[in-house]
Motif scaffolding. Sequence first.
Motif, PDB file in Angstrom:
ATOM      1  N   TRP A 467      32.312  20.990  12.661  1.00 16.78           N
ATOM      2  CA  TRP A 467      31.298  21.169  13.704  1.00 16.78           C
ATOM      3  C   TRP A 467      30.842  19.786  14.140  1.00 16.78           C
ATOM      4  N   ARG A 468      30.764  19.623  15.474  1.00 14.56           N
ATOM      5  CA  ARG A 468      30.462  18.279  15.985  1.00 14.56           C
ATOM      6  C   ARG A 468      29.342  18.317  17.007  1.00 14.56           C
ATOM      7  N   LEU A 469      28.499  17.269  16.949  1.00 11.41           N
ATOM      8  CA  LEU A 469      27.457  17.024  17.946  1.00 11.41           C
ATOM      9  C   LEU A 469      27.860  15.804  18.763  1.00 11.41           C
ATOM     10  N   ASN A 470      28.036  15.983  20.080  1.00  9.21           N
ATOM     11  CA  ASN A 470      28.473  14.895  20.954  1.00  9.21           C
ATOM     12  C   ASN A 470      27.276  14.365  21.751  1.00  9.21           C
ATOM     13  N   VAL A 471      26.824  13.165  21.413  1.00  9.78           N
ATOM     14  CA  VAL A 471      25.637  12.597  22.073  1.00  9.78           C
ATOM     15  C   VAL A 471      25.975  11.357  22.891  1.00  9.78           C
ATOM     16  N   ARG A 472      27.242  11.087  23.144  1.00 10.54           N
ATOM     17  CA  ARG A 472      27.634   9.844  23.816  1.00 10.54           C
ATOM     18  C   ARG A 472      27.132   9.770  25.258  1.00 10.54           C
ATOM     19  N   GLU A 484      17.608  16.202  15.990  1.00  7.11           N
ATOM     20  CA  GLU A 484      16.554  16.998  15.356  1.00  7.11           C
ATOM     21  C   GLU A 484      16.777  18.492  15.604  1.00  7.11           C
ATOM     22  N   GLU A 485      17.177  18.828  16.828  1.00  7.18           N
ATOM     23  CA  GLU A 485      17.427  20.238  17.156  1.00  7.18           C
ATOM     24  C   GLU A 485      18.593  20.780  16.339  1.00  7.18           C
ATOM     25  N   TRP A 486      19.646  19.985  16.228  1.00  5.40           N
ATOM     26  CA  TRP A 486      20.849  20.413  15.500  1.00  5.40           C
ATOM     27  C   TRP A 486      20.565  20.584  14.011  1.00  5.40           C
ATOM     28  N   MET A 487      19.841  19.633  13.446  1.00  7.64           N
ATOM     29  CA  MET A 487      19.527  19.720  12.019  1.00  7.64           C
ATOM     30  C   MET A 487      18.640  20.929  11.728  1.00  7.64           C
ATOM     31  N   GLY A 488      17.734  21.261  12.644  1.00  4.25           N
ATOM     32  CA  GLY A 488      16.917  22.458  12.472  1.00  4.25           C
ATOM     33  C   GLY A 488      17.753  23.725  12.487  1.00  4.25           C
ATOM     34  N   THR A 489      18.748  23.771  13.419  1.00  4.92           N
ATOM     35  CA  THR A 489      19.628  24.936  13.487  1.00  4.92           C
ATOM     36  C   THR A 489      20.481  25.050  12.227  1.00  4.92           C
ATOM     37  N   GLU A 550      27.125  17.865   1.111  1.00  4.96           N
ATOM     38  CA  GLU A 550      26.019  16.944   1.383  1.00  4.96           C
ATOM     39  C   GLU A 550      24.947  17.602   2.251  1.00  4.96           C
ATOM     40  N   LEU A 551      25.379  18.388   3.229  1.00  2.78           N
ATOM     41  CA  LEU A 551      24.422  19.034   4.118  1.00  2.78           C
ATOM     42  C   LEU A 551      23.611  20.105   3.368  1.00  2.78           C
ATOM     43  N   VAL A 552      24.299  20.904   2.563  1.00  2.00           N
ATOM     44  CA  VAL A 552      23.588  21.939   1.793  1.00  2.00           C
ATOM     45  C   VAL A 552      22.606  21.297   0.826  1.00  2.00           C
ATOM     46  N   SER A 553      23.014  20.230   0.174  1.00  3.60           N
ATOM     47  CA  SER A 553      22.128  19.530  -0.756  1.00  3.60           C
ATOM     48  C   SER A 553      20.901  18.985  -0.021  1.00  3.60           C
ATOM     49  N   TRP A 554      21.096  18.484   1.191  1.00  2.00           N
ATOM     50  CA  TRP A 554      19.967  17.948   1.965  1.00  2.00           C
ATOM     51  C   TRP A 554      18.972  19.048   2.326  1.00  2.00           C
ATOM     52  N   VAL A 555      19.481  20.219   2.736  1.00  2.00           N
ATOM     53  CA  VAL A 555      18.604  21.337   3.093  1.00  2.00           C
ATOM     54  C   VAL A 555      17.819  21.806   1.870  1.00  2.00           C
TER      55      VAL A 555
END
Length: 566
Positions: A467-472, A484-489, A550-555
């Motif tokens: 899964w990718r977030l493209n902010v370029r 912030e929006e993506w991490m909340g989702t 890593e993501l699950v551990s962060w949540v």
Amino acid sequence: MAATPVSTALDVRCSIPHPSETKRPIFFTSPLRLPTKRFTISCTSSKTSFSKSPPKPPPNLEQQSPSLSDQLKPLSTTILSDAPKKDEPPQTHLLAKPKSTWVNPTKPKRSVLSLQRHKRSPYSYNPQIRDLKLFARKLNDCDTSEGAFTAVLGEIPHPLTRENALLVLNSLRPWQKTHLFFNWIKTQNLFPIETIFYNVTMKSLRFGRQFQLIEDLANDMINNDVDLDNITYSTIITCAKRCNLFDKAVEWFERMYKTGLMPDEVTYSAILDVYAKLGKVEEVMSLYERGRASGWKPDGIAFAVLAKMYGEAGDYDGIRYVLQEMKSLGVQPNLVVFNTLLEAMGKAGKPGLARSLFEEMVNSGINPDEKTLTALVKIYGKASKQTRNWLPSSNCLKKRKLGFETVKDEFRGILSDTAVESRRPFCNCLIDICRNRNLHERAHELLYTGTIYGLYPGLHTKTAEEWRLNVRSLSVGAAHTALEEWMGTLTKIVKRQEALPELFSVNTGAGTHKFSQGLASAFASHAKKLAAPFRESEERAGFFLATREELVSWVQSRVTSLAVTA
């Protein structure tokens, strides 16, 4: 002071027309009186007596003009080699207009650059182009190891002629492949390796910022008596500039002059930028004035260099001089020049003039981009309350307590009055303003609304593995909001224990422009602030990666910390 008559022998060369014969030179070495012509000579002399000065010998009329190296000697001794003294502070400010220099109309100032662009090699059609293009694609797709590359070289479909080798060399994209193929061509000894082969290879290496390899090739050319032309020197200088090796750029510029080769406009503009980055305002303006005296008409790139230099110094008089020069020469600023001037106006603390410049830009038919509006946001943050009123004044930026539907309707009205190609930059600008005013919730609403209206296509991409977030294509503030929006989702998805891919990535872009580099660094800083598990990839430039674990551990750590706080 009384005038004193002076009698001296004149050495005059002139031509006297005669109806019965052709013109021929006549020389006079003794005083001569012309009954029908009189000459009045005015001169200014020092107080030194004439009798103390030895008479000058008559000039040798058959003496040749000075060599090019002699003509350029004043340039290398007065500009290129002079280092500022330790006791003297570096110059950061210049008067609105450089001091003018008198030029004798009969002896024009020596030229310091060639007014003709270096001519490219003529194009000749190659009937084998299709096969060679496919072969070049195989080389591009193979592994970067020398063994794998050599194995593919054995499949070359046609004999290695000069034209075939040049076509393949020019079709290779990774600089590593270009360098390997160039070295392989040299080992074949089938034809002389001319300047154009070196130039094509150097340009590919410049894209990879491999200055040391470029310098090695240049020295190889010198050792093998291969001519270095304007393209060669321009590539070396611009690569050194991109690698922030400004001393090396100046060194090769000096070596270029010593060989007697005149730089063209591209090389001249590049070295102006080098001196500007070094903060040598005096040298930049001296080179600029010498070029103008040689008949050079600077383009928008050269003026962008001057504007940026004055902007970094906060010198409003210098910026005004650049604008006056452009108008006097009839140079129409392009988008890059307008953006540079807007940044310079902001650093000089002139928001009102920035407004006028922005309006001139829009009236000339040039549409703003992300960099334009980012510059306006910076100016807007520094400007006084009265000056800010000309920027977007919609209620969605002023009132905190507005419903989402009201914000969406008003935003739709703003977009309807905005050109299509400017809508996304405009939305980025509004989000940045909201974040600067601590209206973070409003910033999220604007990002969501922009996504609904199709301003951010491809913001999220999903495959089974990643899964990718493209902010370029986002500004810094919009990129922070999107993260912030993506991490909340993602937090909600983890809590619902839904299936997740193995890898998560964020693409900030890997461009060479400072905006791309600034977005990557700003994103890394914000991710660290959020304690997000994303780390910069070593293999994929402009990417930040995090694994599923890593993501699950962060949540889970966030949920634990929130429970403890409660």
